[in-house]
Design a protein around this motif. Structure first.
Motif, PDB file in Angstrom:
ATOM      1  N   LEU A 111       0.787  -1.295   0.129  1.00 45.63           N
ATOM      2  CA  LEU A 111      -0.029   0.032   0.076  1.00 45.63           C
ATOM      3  C   LEU A 111       0.922   1.075   0.078  1.00 45.63           C
ATOM      4  O   LEU A 111       0.645   2.192  -0.714  1.00 45.63           O
ATOM      5  CB  LEU A 111      -0.878  -0.031   1.227  1.00 45.63           C
ATOM      6  CG  LEU A 111      -1.562   1.190   1.566  1.00 45.63           C
ATOM      7  CD1 LEU A 111      -2.915   1.535   0.415  1.00 45.63           C
ATOM      8  CD2 LEU A 111      -2.485   1.341   2.697  1.00 45.63           C
ATOM      9  N   ASP A 112       1.783   1.241   0.844  1.00 42.70           N
ATOM     10  CA  ASP A 112       2.596   2.350   0.883  1.00 42.70           C
ATOM     11  C   ASP A 112       3.478   2.637  -0.565  1.00 42.70           C
ATOM     12  O   ASP A 112       3.634   3.955  -0.925  1.00 42.70           O
ATOM     13  CB  ASP A 112       3.903   2.206   1.846  1.00 42.70           C
ATOM     14  CG  ASP A 112       4.814   3.237   2.041  1.00 42.70           C
ATOM     15  OD1 ASP A 112       4.279   4.557   2.605  1.00 42.70           O
ATOM     16  OD2 ASP A 112       6.006   3.376   1.875  1.00 42.70           O
ATOM     17  N   THR A 113       3.775   1.418  -1.205  1.00 44.32           N
ATOM     18  CA  THR A 113       4.582   1.727  -2.448  1.00 44.32           C
ATOM     19  C   THR A 113       3.648   2.499  -3.361  1.00 44.32           C
ATOM     20  O   THR A 113       3.855   3.413  -4.244  1.00 44.32           O
ATOM     21  CB  THR A 113       5.059   0.319  -2.977  1.00 44.32           C
ATOM     22  OG1 THR A 113       5.953  -0.135  -2.195  1.00 44.32           O
ATOM     23  CG2 THR A 113       5.396   0.478  -4.387  1.00 44.32           C
ATOM     24  N   VAL A 114       2.179   2.025  -3.513  1.00 42.14           N
ATOM     25  CA  VAL A 114       1.202   2.446  -4.491  1.00 42.14           C
ATOM     26  C   VAL A 114       1.038   4.004  -3.979  1.00 42.14           C
ATOM     27  O   VAL A 114       0.942   4.860  -5.070  1.00 42.14           O
ATOM     28  CB  VAL A 114       0.018   1.743  -4.305  1.00 42.14           C
ATOM     29  CG1 VAL A 114      -1.246   2.365  -4.850  1.00 42.14           C
ATOM     30  CG2 VAL A 114       0.266   0.417  -4.745  1.00 42.14           C
ATOM     31  N   LEU A 115       0.742   4.277  -2.830  1.00 42.35           N
ATOM     32  CA  LEU A 115       0.454   5.503  -2.395  1.00 42.35           C
ATOM     33  C   LEU A 115       1.657   6.600  -2.674  1.00 42.35           C
ATOM     34  O   LEU A 115       1.405   7.747  -3.082  1.00 42.35           O
ATOM     35  CB  LEU A 115      -0.149   5.968  -1.009  1.00 42.35           C
ATOM     36  CG  LEU A 115      -1.186   5.225  -0.834  1.00 42.35           C
ATOM     37  CD1 LEU A 115      -1.926   5.355   0.707  1.00 42.35           C
ATOM     38  CD2 LEU A 115      -2.400   5.498  -1.577  1.00 42.35           C
ATOM     39  N   THR A 116       2.683   6.089  -2.536  1.00 46.15           N
ATOM     40  CA  THR A 116       4.179   7.060  -2.666  1.00 46.15           C
ATOM     41  C   THR A 116       4.279   7.276  -3.960  1.00 46.15           C
ATOM     42  O   THR A 116       4.715   8.573  -4.617  1.00 46.15           O
ATOM     43  CB  THR A 116       5.495   6.241  -2.069  1.00 46.15           C
ATOM     44  OG1 THR A 116       5.143   6.234  -0.615  1.00 46.15           O
ATOM     45  CG2 THR A 116       6.729   7.027  -2.214  1.00 46.15           C
ATOM     46  N   THR A 117       4.138   6.171  -4.805  1.00 51.44           N
ATOM     47  CA  THR A 117       4.256   6.321  -6.516  1.00 51.44           C
ATOM     48  C   THR A 117       3.266   7.317  -6.973  1.00 51.44           C
ATOM     49  O   THR A 117       3.682   8.247  -7.883  1.00 51.44           O
ATOM     50  CB  THR A 117       4.224   5.132  -7.014  1.00 51.44           C
ATOM     51  OG1 THR A 117       5.125   4.163  -6.626  1.00 51.44           O
ATOM     52  CG2 THR A 117       4.341   5.114  -8.556  1.00 51.44           C
ATOM     53  N   VAL A 118       1.938   7.183  -6.753  1.00 51.26           N
ATOM     54  CA  VAL A 118       1.037   8.118  -7.105  1.00 51.26           C
ATOM     55  C   VAL A 118       1.390   9.581  -6.640  1.00 51.26           C
ATOM     56  O   VAL A 118       1.472  10.547  -7.549  1.00 51.26           O
ATOM     57  CB  VAL A 118      -0.449   7.757  -6.477  1.00 51.26           C
ATOM     58  CG1 VAL A 118      -1.398   8.881  -6.831  1.00 51.26           C
ATOM     59  CG2 VAL A 118      -0.817   6.462  -6.776  1.00 51.26           C
ATOM     60  N   ARG A 119       1.665   9.887  -5.397  1.00 57.64           N
ATOM     61  CA  ARG A 119       2.108  11.254  -5.114  1.00 57.64           C
ATOM     62  C   ARG A 119       3.151  11.690  -5.760  1.00 57.64           C
ATOM     63  O   ARG A 119       3.380  12.757  -6.353  1.00 57.64           O
ATOM     64  CB  ARG A 119       2.451  11.242  -3.487  1.00 57.64           C
ATOM     65  CG  ARG A 119       1.308  11.078  -2.776  1.00 57.64           C
ATOM     66  CD  ARG A 119       1.529  11.326  -1.312  1.00 57.64           C
ATOM     67  NE  ARG A 119       0.712  10.708  -0.217  1.00 57.64           N
ATOM     68  CZ  ARG A 119       1.102   9.425   0.442  1.00 57.64           C
ATOM     69  NH1 ARG A 119       2.458   9.113   0.482  1.00 57.64           N
ATOM     70  NH2 ARG A 119       0.206   8.901   1.238  1.00 57.64           N
ATOM     71  N   SER A 120       4.180  10.869  -5.952  1.00 61.57           N
ATOM     72  CA  SER A 120       5.332  11.194  -7.047  1.00 61.57           C
ATOM     73  C   SER A 120       5.211  11.532  -8.198  1.00 61.57           C
ATOM     74  O   SER A 120       5.625  12.642  -8.827  1.00 61.57           O
ATOM     75  CB  SER A 120       6.519   9.996  -6.895  1.00 61.57           C
ATOM     76  OG  SER A 120       7.641  10.369  -7.530  1.00 61.57           O
ATOM     77  N   LEU A 121       4.249  10.937  -8.937  1.00 62.29           N
ATOM     78  CA  LEU A 121       3.744  11.078 -10.219  1.00 62.29           C
ATOM     79  C   LEU A 121       3.325  12.368 -10.330  1.00 62.29           C
ATOM     80  O   LEU A 121       3.375  13.101 -11.273  1.00 62.29           O
ATOM     81  CB  LEU A 121       3.014   9.985 -10.772  1.00 62.29           C
ATOM     82  CG  LEU A 121       3.807   8.781 -11.235  1.00 62.29           C
ATOM     83  CD1 LEU A 121       2.714   7.545 -11.382  1.00 62.29           C
ATOM     84  CD2 LEU A 121       4.601   8.912 -12.173  1.00 62.29           C
TER      85      LEU A 121
END
Length: 209
Positions: A111-121
């Protein structure tokens, strides 16, 4: 952004739902910048993800979908992959892949990977649309505020947490799970509708359309 304190000791089902919502929001990048083949896969895969969230036994189908995950390898052969639209589409596809994997093995790290990636993009889009003006933060100074898209993402994450928090105070049954899944999916799709025009502008500014 979501913290542990926002939803203490999340269940596997709650982790799965938050991941599905995050992947759906990130999928907006593929909808704007991905190939037709990627978009077709994404639609099929997200449908499976949300069926799993709703409690259907589709783990085998999710595993099969993971085997057909489509990324555009040439993107990674460039010196700066972020300069190509395929990078963002591939990242979105990867997010949905993580959500598929959650149906087999839910983890907080995923979950952390997904949310961090979305914010980064989204932060890359904010930076580009703001004129690519670097912000210098002096030592000890407060961090600058998030860009408008990242702030919208933070709000969307908190909305999903509020849906789950409210559901925790209700009787846990199948009808509730379906209702919670529908609310979270609607929230994610509303986010996609809200940010699509900015992603299209991002594509135009980069001369990708």
């Amino acid at each position: 952004m979501i913290t542990v304190e926002d939803l203490p000791e999340p269940t596997d089902a709650e982790l799965q739902l938050m991941c599905a919502a995050g992947a759906t929001r990130g999928a907006a990048f593929c909808s704007v910048l991905g190939s037709a083949e990627q978009q077709d896969w994404l639609g099929m895969a997200l449908d499976l993800v949300w069926r799993a969230v709703a409690g259907e036994d589709v783990a085998d189908d999710c595993a099969d979908a993971l085997d057909t995950l489509i990324v555009e390898d040439p993107v990674w052969q460039t010196e700066d992959p972020t300069s190509l639209p395929g990078f963002y589409a591939d990242q979105a596809i990867g997010l949905v892949g993580e959500a598929l994997a959650m149906s087999v093995r839910p983890t907080g790290e995923r979950l952390d990977t997904v949310l961090t990636t979305v914010r980064s993009l989204l932060s890359m889009v904010d930076f580009k649309l703001s004129g690519e003006k670097p912000v210098i933060v002096r030592s000890g100074a407060p961090k600058p505020p998030s860009g408008p898209l990242v702030e919208r993402e933070n709000e969307a994450e908190q909305h999903v947490v509020s849906i789950l928090t409210e559901a925790r105070s209700s009787t846990r049954d199948h009808s509730l799970r379906l209702s919670v899944a529908a609310q979270a999916r609607k929230s994610a799709l509303t986010f996609v509708d809200d940010v699509t025009s900015q992603l299209e502008e991002f594509a135009e500014v980069n001369n990708w359309r």
